[in-house]
Scaffold this active site. Structure first.
Site, PDB file in Angstrom:
ATOM      1  N   HIS A 211      33.196  17.577  11.720  1.00 24.88           N
ATOM      2  CA  HIS A 211      33.869  18.884  11.712  1.00 24.88           C
ATOM      3  C   HIS A 211      32.934  20.020  12.115  1.00 24.88           C
ATOM      4  CE1 HIS A 211      37.471  17.269   9.207  1.00 24.88           C
ATOM      5  NE2 HIS A 211      37.366  16.745  10.421  1.00 24.88           N
TER       6      HIS A 211
ATOM      7  N   HIS B 128      38.911   7.977  15.314  1.00 26.80           N
ATOM      8  CA  HIS B 128      40.155   7.354  14.869  1.00 26.80           C
ATOM      9  C   HIS B 128      40.253   5.898  15.332  1.00 26.80           C
ATOM     10  CE1 HIS B 128      42.766  11.056  13.704  1.00 26.80           C
ATOM     11  NE2 HIS B 128      41.527  11.153  13.281  1.00 26.80           N
TER      12      HIS B 128
HETATM   13  C1  HEM Z   1      39.952  17.221  13.645  1.00 27.24           C
HETATM   14  C2  HEM Z   1      41.085  15.595   9.251  1.00 27.24           C
HETATM   15  C3  HEM Z   1      36.964  13.112   9.089  1.00 27.24           C
HETATM   16  C4  HEM Z   1      36.000  14.499  13.606  1.00 27.24           C
HETATM   17  C5  HEM Z   1      40.627  16.934  12.496  1.00 27.24           C
HETATM   18  C6  HEM Z   1      41.944  17.365  12.211  1.00 27.24           C
HETATM   19  C7  HEM Z   1      42.268  16.911  10.991  1.00 27.24           C
HETATM   20  C8  HEM Z   1      41.154  16.190  10.493  1.00 27.24           C
HETATM   21  C9  HEM Z   1      43.555  17.128  10.248  1.00 27.24           C
HETATM   22  C10 HEM Z   1      42.789  18.219  13.128  1.00 27.24           C
HETATM   23  C11 HEM Z   1      43.495  17.415  14.183  1.00 27.24           C
HETATM   24  C12 HEM Z   1      44.236  18.330  15.082  1.00 27.24           C
HETATM   25  O1  HEM Z   1      45.199  18.964  14.620  1.00 27.24           O
HETATM   26  O2  HEM Z   1      43.853  18.474  16.230  1.00 27.24           O
HETATM   27  C13 HEM Z   1      40.027  14.849   8.808  1.00 27.24           C
HETATM   28  C14 HEM Z   1      39.931  14.284   7.492  1.00 27.24           C
HETATM   29  C15 HEM Z   1      38.769  13.582   7.434  1.00 27.24           C
HETATM   30  C16 HEM Z   1      38.135  13.717   8.737  1.00 27.24           C
HETATM   31  C17 HEM Z   1      40.973  14.424   6.408  1.00 27.24           C
HETATM   32  C18 HEM Z   1      38.191  12.789   6.316  1.00 27.24           C
HETATM   33  C19 HEM Z   1      38.348  13.114   5.063  1.00 27.24           C
HETATM   34  C20 HEM Z   1      36.414  13.196  10.349  1.00 27.24           C
HETATM   35  C21 HEM Z   1      35.289  12.432  10.798  1.00 27.24           C
HETATM   36  C22 HEM Z   1      35.022  12.817  12.074  1.00 27.24           C
HETATM   37  C23 HEM Z   1      35.971  13.830  12.409  1.00 27.24           C
HETATM   38  C24 HEM Z   1      34.581  11.360   9.960  1.00 27.24           C
HETATM   39  C25 HEM Z   1      33.971  12.316  13.023  1.00 27.24           C
HETATM   40  C26 HEM Z   1      32.851  11.782  12.670  1.00 27.24           C
HETATM   41  C27 HEM Z   1      36.930  15.446  13.964  1.00 27.24           C
HETATM   42  C28 HEM Z   1      36.864  16.247  15.156  1.00 27.24           C
HETATM   43  C29 HEM Z   1      38.002  17.039  15.159  1.00 27.24           C
HETATM   44  C30 HEM Z   1      38.740  16.692  13.973  1.00 27.24           C
HETATM   45  C31 HEM Z   1      35.757  16.229  16.199  1.00 27.24           C
HETATM   46  C32 HEM Z   1      38.390  18.078  16.197  1.00 27.24           C
HETATM   47  C33 HEM Z   1      39.334  17.533  17.224  1.00 27.24           C
HETATM   48  C34 HEM Z   1      39.684  18.522  18.276  1.00 27.24           C
HETATM   49  O3  HEM Z   1      39.008  19.537  18.410  1.00 27.24           O
HETATM   50  O4  HEM Z   1      40.659  18.273  18.992  1.00 27.24           O
HETATM   51  N1  HEM Z   1      40.164  16.196  11.429  1.00 27.24           N
HETATM   52  N2  HEM Z   1      38.923  14.496   9.519  1.00 27.24           N
HETATM   53  N3  HEM Z   1      36.805  14.012  11.358  1.00 27.24           N
HETATM   54  N4  HEM Z   1      38.055  15.750  13.247  1.00 27.24           N
HETATM   55 FE1  HEM Z   1      38.451  15.182  11.365  1.00 27.24          FE
END
Ligand code: HEM
Length: 761
Positions: free
Chosen positions: A282, A103
């Site tokens: 993810h 982010h």
């Molecule tokens: C978690 C959306 C792309 C890495 C999440 C969460 C959302 C989300 C809604 C949950 C947040 C929460 O409630 O804790 C998206 C969308 C993306 C995107 C819409 C693009 C279309 C990415 C990218 C990465 C990433 C590019 C890293 C390269 C992560 C990780 C989590 C996460 C590691 C887990 C966080 C945790 O476990 O606390 N994402 N994401 N995301 N996202 Fe994404």
């Protein structure tokens, strides 16, 4: 829950004696009364006065004292040491740290280079209080012990990116490298245009907010020509990228794919990098959606004072661990969320998914097959859940191009691994500019990458003083005018933007596509041809010494400025630092350089014919302020540079607009003197109010023409005061000295090979 302190709004403060009133800075102030005013004072934000480390702090020297291996093992130990106030999911903070780092970097936008991880702006509003950054405040607070241990030798910005890398490594992804060198900002940025606003994606049901979202876009999702306004990169203001529930939260995966492609392209990512990043990211962690957004407390910037900078208070249970609510969607994508594996893509493709709702009420997807693998609770042993996908995850499966890439990654895990680690490296380093700015032992791991706008190593020995003098003489002997030489040197540096440190004169890309083909640079083409002749003659007679075209362009401009100063009666000399190199067409990513094409450049009195189409409602002088900001100019520097360039005849089309002098080519204060002449009356030439004529009041004689970019220095109160400081009887010599200072500064903007890592000077 709105527990915002009522003091903030009351305005009751003893202001002297027993009179009650408002406090310094409290609204309403200037901007409340005059919202359209040009906010020239923005140029002085984030200056040395706001910096506790002071002007002499050398970050490179401080960073060099760190042993990166030890630092990384300290971070990795912290990642697996759970603390009670915010227990780690699955005993590992890695996933939440990856999200924090992503982010931080994901705000980057190619159109103006702003955003990105480079200055740790996530610490400040608005970014740190965006809905999408919910609970990243906890991630940064968890890192505070490391920050305090390493002190100012480790910036927050470097720490956040490095922690992302450590998290990935800890969970099994071989990273591609790490470059330090990010300098923290020390105050919020209230100048960047993040576009119209929808704060909470769960609330877009309201028709008003739908309108607000659509103001960011041309057309509706699915229409031909559907696109985001420039320079935006996120589908919503308070998001980093797209709504995970689909456009308008409508659960449409194909519509989501459209938004993903547009927003990730604006982040400078192609389809393959986009899929690698989303599927790679993810593979880790989970989404948190136990409590409806309406029950969650205010963001850090609105939270009560005793929250000590943390926001999004969750009143349910402990408010953390198994009760955590962040985005609103609940669940994990894979059975082993702390291990780098291919389970995300395997599960996405092995099962069909149907829509369901999280406990918080958010729209998400779950496998139709009850036999699909289950995912463990992040805190409660033995508790298992179905797999979760977001609408934006299903998008990768339904969009034909994304699907083809997923299938390749699914079939070849090593290919996927390399693609993700390279895309992550680009994501987190994209806004750092030339590789000269990268610090630390892990930089060498990475080779030259096209997105770094590579420059070859300097060849041959550096020019000495005699060479410089001889070259200046040779340039002036060509008969090229002062105007043409100044215009060409300025055009070479004009692409520079401090936001992502791209552009500038080094590399001589002015002579390469696409820059050489831009109409605004047409005037430079014959000058460059003539300078190539000077270069060839020098090489032929210098006994093995060479001058790069990039150096020669700048040197020629500086020789012309000295000549102009002489014509105005001053013997001032312009400093010159050789060492620029010429790059090649192969090392120039034409598509990425097209983003540097100006739609307006006040210094060259250029406003593209398509300006209104690209920047509806934006005045050219506002675009000019934007440019001055990207050049890191102060208001006096901006004024002096513009006033000097006008009397040196630096209009892109050679016209006389704004050239308020009868002695073009002499470095006089004429522009400022004539602009502030009280005998003149200015009237607009037509209803577009883009050009103006200044007439002598007494006779009606048309004396000068000028653009908005010129008149603003006489109409804006702050700029006019600066104009007065130079237009008076004692202004000429001060003006020449100030012009040479700002000219030299601008010519050196991209010289990170010699500038080092000091923030100022
Ligand atoms: C978690 C959306 C792309 C890495 C999440 C969460 C959302 C989300 C809604 C949950 C947040 C929460 O409630 O804790 C998206 C969308 C993306 C995107 C819409 C693009 C279309 C990415 C990218 C990465 C990433 C590019 C890293 C390269 C992560 C990780 C989590 C996460 C590691 C887990 C966080 C945790 O476990 O606390 N994402 N994401 N995301 N996202 Fe994404």
């Amino acid at each position: 829950q709105t527990n915002t302190c009522s003091f903030h709004m009351s305005g009751a403060l003893p202001a002297g004696g027993d009179h009650l009133g408002g406090a310094f800075g409290q609204s309403p102030t200037l901007d409340s009364w005059y919202p359209q005013r040009l906010r020239v004072e923005l140029l002085h934000r984030n200056g040395v006065d706001a910096d506790p480390l002071g002007a002499d702090f050398d970050y490179a020297a401080a960073f060099a004292t760190i042993d990166l291996t030890t630092l990384k093992s300290d971070i990795k130990r912290l990642l697996t040491t759970s603390v009670d106030w915010w227990p780690a999911d699955y005993g590992n903070y890695g996933p939440q740290m990856i999200r924090m780092a992503w982010h931080a970097a994901g705000t980057y936008r190619i159109a103006d280079g702003r955003g990105g991880a480079g200055a740790a702006m996530q610490r400040f509003a608005p970014i740190g209080s965006w809905w999408d950054n919910a609970n990243t405040d906890k991630s940064r607070r968890l890192l505070q012990p490391i920050k305090h241990q390493y002190g100012n030798a480790l910036s927050w910005a470097d720490l956040m990116v490095l922690t992302g890398n450590c998290s990935l490594e800890l969970m099994g992804l071989p990273t591609y490298g790490f470059g330090g060198g990010r300098l923290d900002a020390w105050e919020p940025d209230d100048g960047t245009w993040w576009g119209p606003e929808v704060w909470n994606p769960h609330a877009v049901a309201s028709p008003d907010e739908m309108v607000s979202r659509d103001e960011r876009w041309h057309g509706q999702n699915g229409d031909a020509g559907y696109d985001l306004q420039s320079p935006l990169a996120a589908s919503h203001q308070a998001l980093i990228y797209v709504n995970p529930e689909g456009p308008y939260s409508n659960g449409d995966p194909l519509g989501s794919a459209r938004d993903i492609r547009i927003t990730f392209t604006r982040m400078a990512m192609n389809d393959e990098e986009t899929v690698a990043l989303i599927a790679g990211g993810h593979a880790f962690g989970k989404s948190h959606g136990q409590v409806p957004a309406s029950d969650i407390g205010p963001s850090p910037e609105k939270a009560p004072i005793e929250s000590m900078g943390l926001g999004w208070h969750n009143p349910v249970g402990t408010g953390s661990a198994e009760h955590t609510s962040t985005n609103g969607i609940e669940g994990s994508w894979t059975p082993n969320p702390t291990q780098w594996d291919n389970a995300y893509l395997e599960n996405l493709f092995a099962y069909d998914y149907e829509q369901t709702k999280s406990p918080a009420g958010a729209l998400q997807w779950t496998p139709t097959d009850s036999e699909a693998p289950k995912t463990p609770d992040a805190h409660v042993p033995g508790q298992m859940y179905p797999l979760m996908m977001m609408t934006s995850d299903i998008a990768l499966k339904v969009d034909p191009e994304y699907r083809a890439i997923c299938e390749r990654f699914l079939a070849d895990f090593d290919l996927f691994t390399l693609a993700f680690s390279k895309a992550w490296y680009k994501l987190t380093h994209r806004d750092m500019g030339p590789k000269h700015r990268y610090l630390g032992p892990e930089v060498t791991i990475a080779d030259d990458l096209l997105w770094q706008d590579p420059l070859p190593d300097a060849a041959g020995s550096s020019l000495d003083e005699a060479d410089v003098a001889a070259l200046k003489e040779a340039v002036l002997a060509t008969g090229l005018s002062v105007s043409d030489l100044v215009y060409t040197a300025f055009s070479a540096v004009s692409t520079y933007r401090d936001s992502d440190k791209r552009g500038g004169a080094n590399g001589a890309r002015l002579a390469l596509s696409p820059q050489k083909d831009w109409p605004v640079n047409r005037r430079t083409v014959p000058v460059i041809d003539a300078l190539r002749n000077v270069q060839a003659a020098f090489t032929a007679t210098s006994g093995g010494r060479e001058v790069s075209l990039a150096d020669l362009i700048v040197l020629a401009g500086s020789a012309a400025v000295e000549q102009a100063a002489r014509a105005a009666g001053s013997d001032a000399s312009v400093p010159f630092t050789p060492g620029r190199v010429d790059t090649t067409q192969e090392l120039t990513d034409i598509e990425m350089f097209e983003w540097l094409r100006p739609i307006a450049d006040g210094f060259r009195n250029f406003v593209s014919e398509r300006f209104e189409e690209f920047a509806p409602g934006v005045a050219p002088e506002a675009a000019f302020l934007d440019k001055a900001n990207l050049f890191t100019l102060t208001a006096p520097e901006w004024t002096v540079l513009h006033a000097g360039l006008r009397v040196l005849g630096s209009n892109w089309d050679g016209s006389d607009v704004g050239v308020l002098t009868d002695h073009v080519g002499a470095l006089t204060t004429d522009f400022l003197v004539n602009l502030t002449d009280t005998d003149l009356i200015w009237t607009k030439d037509d209803e577009t109010a883009m050009t103006f004529t200044g007439r002598v009041q007494a006779t009606g004689e048309a004396r000068w023409r000028a653009s908005r970019n010129d008149l603003v220095f006489g109409s804006n109160a702050q700029l006019r005061s600066i104009a007065d400081a130079y237009a008076g009887s004692d202004g000429q010599e001060r003006f020449v000295r100030a012009f040479i200072r700002v000219w030299s500064k601008v010519m050196m903007l991209d010289r990170y090979d010699v500038k080092g890592h000091k923030r100022y000077g």
